[in-house]
Enzyme design. Sequence first.
Site, mmCIF file in Angstrom:
data_model
loop_
_atom_site.group_PDB
_atom_site.id
_atom_site.type_symbol
_atom_site.label_atom_id
_atom_site.label_comp_id
_atom_site.label_asym_id
_atom_site.label_seq_id
_atom_site.Cartn_x
_atom_site.Cartn_y
_atom_site.Cartn_z
ATOM 1 N N ASP A 333 0.436 -1.337 -0.135
ATOM 2 C CA ASP A 333 0.118 0.422 0.056
ATOM 3 C C ASP A 333 0.721 1.069 -0.079
ATOM 4 O O ASP A 333 2.016 1.318 0.553
ATOM 5 C CB ASP A 333 -0.909 -0.334 1.037
ATOM 6 N N ASP A 639 -2.347 -1.840 6.234
ATOM 7 C CA ASP A 639 -2.621 -1.168 6.873
ATOM 8 C C ASP A 639 -4.498 -0.413 7.876
ATOM 9 O O ASP A 639 -4.643 -0.344 8.441
ATOM 10 C CB ASP A 639 -1.923 0.032 7.688
ATOM 11 N N ASP A 643 -7.107 -3.947 2.610
ATOM 12 C CA ASP A 643 -6.222 -4.872 2.581
ATOM 13 C C ASP A 643 -6.757 -6.191 2.932
ATOM 14 O O ASP A 643 -5.975 -7.100 2.463
ATOM 15 C CB ASP A 643 -5.603 -3.913 3.655
#
Length: 909
Positions: A333, A639, A643
């Site tokens: 990410d 996080d 995800d």
Amino acid sequence: MDREIPSIAWHSLTIDDVVERQGSDRHRGLSGEEAAGRMARFGPNRLPPPRRRPLWLRFLQQFHNVLIYVMLGAAVITAGLGRWIDTGVLLLAVIVNAVIGFIQEGKAERALDAIRRMLSLHAIVVRDGERIDLPAEELVPGDLVALAAGDKVPADLRLVTEKALRVNEAILTGETEVVEKALAPVDAEAPLGDRRCMLYSGTLVSSGVATGVVVATGPATEIGRIGSMLEKVETHATPLMRKINRFGQWLAVVILLLAAITFAIGVFVRGQPAEEMFLMAVALTASAIPEGLPAIMTITLALGVQRMAQRNAIIRRLPAVEALGSVTVICSDKTGTLTRNEMTVQKVITTGNVFDVSGVGYAPEGGLHLAGETILPEDHPEVADLARALVLCNDADLHHRDGMWQLDGDPTEGALVTLAMKMGLDPAGERRAQPRVDVIPFESLHRLMATLNHDDEGRGFIYVKGSPERILEMCDRQGIPGRGVQPLDAGYWHRQGSAAAAAGLRILAVAAKPADPGQREVRFSHLRRGGFTLMGLVGIIDPPREEATTAIAESARAGIRVKMITGDHVETARAIGAMMGIGRDAPPLTGAEIETMDDAELRRLVPRVDVFARASPEHKLRLVQAMQEAGEIVAMTGDGVNDAPALKRADVGVAMGLKGNEAAKEAADMVLADDNLATIANAVREGRGIYDNIRKFIIFMLPTNGGEALVVIAAILFELLLPLTPAQVLWINMVTVSTLGLALAFEPTENDVMHRPPRDPKEPLLTGFFIWRLVLVSVLMMASALGLFLWELSRGASIETARTMAVTAVVLAEMFYLVNSRHVRGSVLSWEGLVGNPYVLVAIAACAVLQFAYTEMAAFQAIFGSTRLSGEQWGLVVASGAAIFMIIEIEKIALRFLGTDVRRIRAAR
């Protein structure tokens, strides 16, 4: 129980259409009676608990393994023949491995529990025209909900009214920049991050007020849908587990075939009694099964977990340790992982100058630079004046707490306060000197914020900040009021703004003008009159982590490709990728483009593309699956809740420990305690070393099993007495091999491990070289054990003494071969090779004590049928072990010379 129709794109409908379809009222909401009926129809606004497997079933499933089946079968046979010692040792090995696996279960259930806890507890609801406070679980579709700053959104809502509404949707999109909301519908195909007229369950209202009609509750919400995805995602076996499973299946077939052939030859060809041949077959099965392999693997991985924890990598699932060593792709990410998750002003543009600002994050550390030279703020007071205006037209505050600078307010406004502090200003003092009299809050419709401030002499100034296009329309001059102004050069500002935006910066403009005498309020009519002076532009970015950039370079040297998968806009993703060395080979791929691709086309494209923008949770999951289907071993970092499904699907899911959401941590295999991407590089190094050590153990252990099996087969073929009983075989496999093999778990990682390319995921556990070494050492051990066994019998020794010699010959050969195995191909004939791992010396000493007890202690003699050996007999077994050691070292030298000659021939061609 019914739920909302997921195909309806509520964000594409007008407010009236949504209210009508939900059977609600945009002013009075639902009636209490209607709400009760809908509760019975739709159910409470919570995620349903998952189906829990009973503990007994979870435990029984640990026995679902081919090698375990073979071991259990051998235990049944030995029990039927009354060989209770053999049965007990086999069952003990099986139970220990089942308990270890049972303890590791339950990750998916905990991840779903974490998502459930994220739903808000209470909500302000309009029913029968009155506002009431209800538990969020009692919301139903059609309810009218009122929200204010600080509220957590309790369900998925379509906005009905809003005033200066800004929402943090990082929980779903992964992007920390707050989203400005609006009432107008958007395209039905708009990605989640662009649905400005929607509010989603679990997100947080940063500022403003709003009302919205509930369109989805419980599992029908976006966060509920992610929970459902997470429940359905199948975990992917790690590379080693897949290889061990294939190896176990292959080994089980070979063992059973050998046992069957042995039994058939003995009974039907040699005419041996069936019961005696059963014992022979059991001995062969026991000798060939690597009973210690699962336990030693678990111990080796657990030791790796301890070492990784010291490097801030917390492992939640043991096989992930090894999987890290074979990772070929890291999918990361952007926000909070590759970047700092702290907005920072990096550029200030004034009339005639473009300044760079150093320092990152909210800490007021850094300075001003012009043309590469550091300058003092007082030498360019126009920058301080611009920063002062940005502080006054600002609602954020920075506080120094617990040794860290922490933000209260909007991240972008926090970056502007930090800029002012870098310029030597005291934000609180500036606000006291020019207190705010009135404000127009930031609204997405107008794309600006305006304040009216008065100084201690009663003079008023209107300050505005917002999008450059909007602010430029209001300006006819440029410069600093009171310090000198000139006519506006719009072309200059457009060129500078475009250049900064192309570098991935978000651009804000700031302007000011004197207020009318006695003016006590600011309205849009005051802004439309124009007459503002443009003070400058600032360029803001969530900057890359320096350590992440370094980690990406290290990963590239190790043959690992880093890919960015983000929910952010494509321009920002491209710019951040360029700064960090990601995505240079191909343009970014957007979520909308992924939607149009089938799985085959996506699988073809993903190896070439390294930046993916505007990605939803479904896109992330599809991308991970496509990479795995393309043969990659994927580590996924993240996080947020968005995800979690991809983290679970990936070969290695990596969650951020500091800023990561609990749902992400629960779904992950590994948690980074310091949120540092560089920790992954250390973990990869450790994982590669652990895989090396596991292979060293396998190449050490299998020849022992092979040698024992060859001894039994030779005895059957040549109609000899059985040189090893099943109990003696289990003594060798479970006690001596495990004691010695454990020392290889402490082998230090070799220096060149991060200069090798990732292992080919398709490479078998037993390569051609490993098979060669297995056959060579097995034959040598068989020759040693069988030779000494027959030698003792020829000298008139008892069968017990001859068998004791055979067992001791195998054990001594293992001791010497353990030193060989420290370097699979390199020689150990050096100080480092012989004594470099003190655990090897301790293991050899411990094994020597055990084997001495085996021959000397009455209890062992009674259980295993062993006898005491003379000094001459000990000398023979030591000499045979030393001979095997030297033969293996000579083989290494020969293979190195052969490999050098092959390379020379290839080079000559």
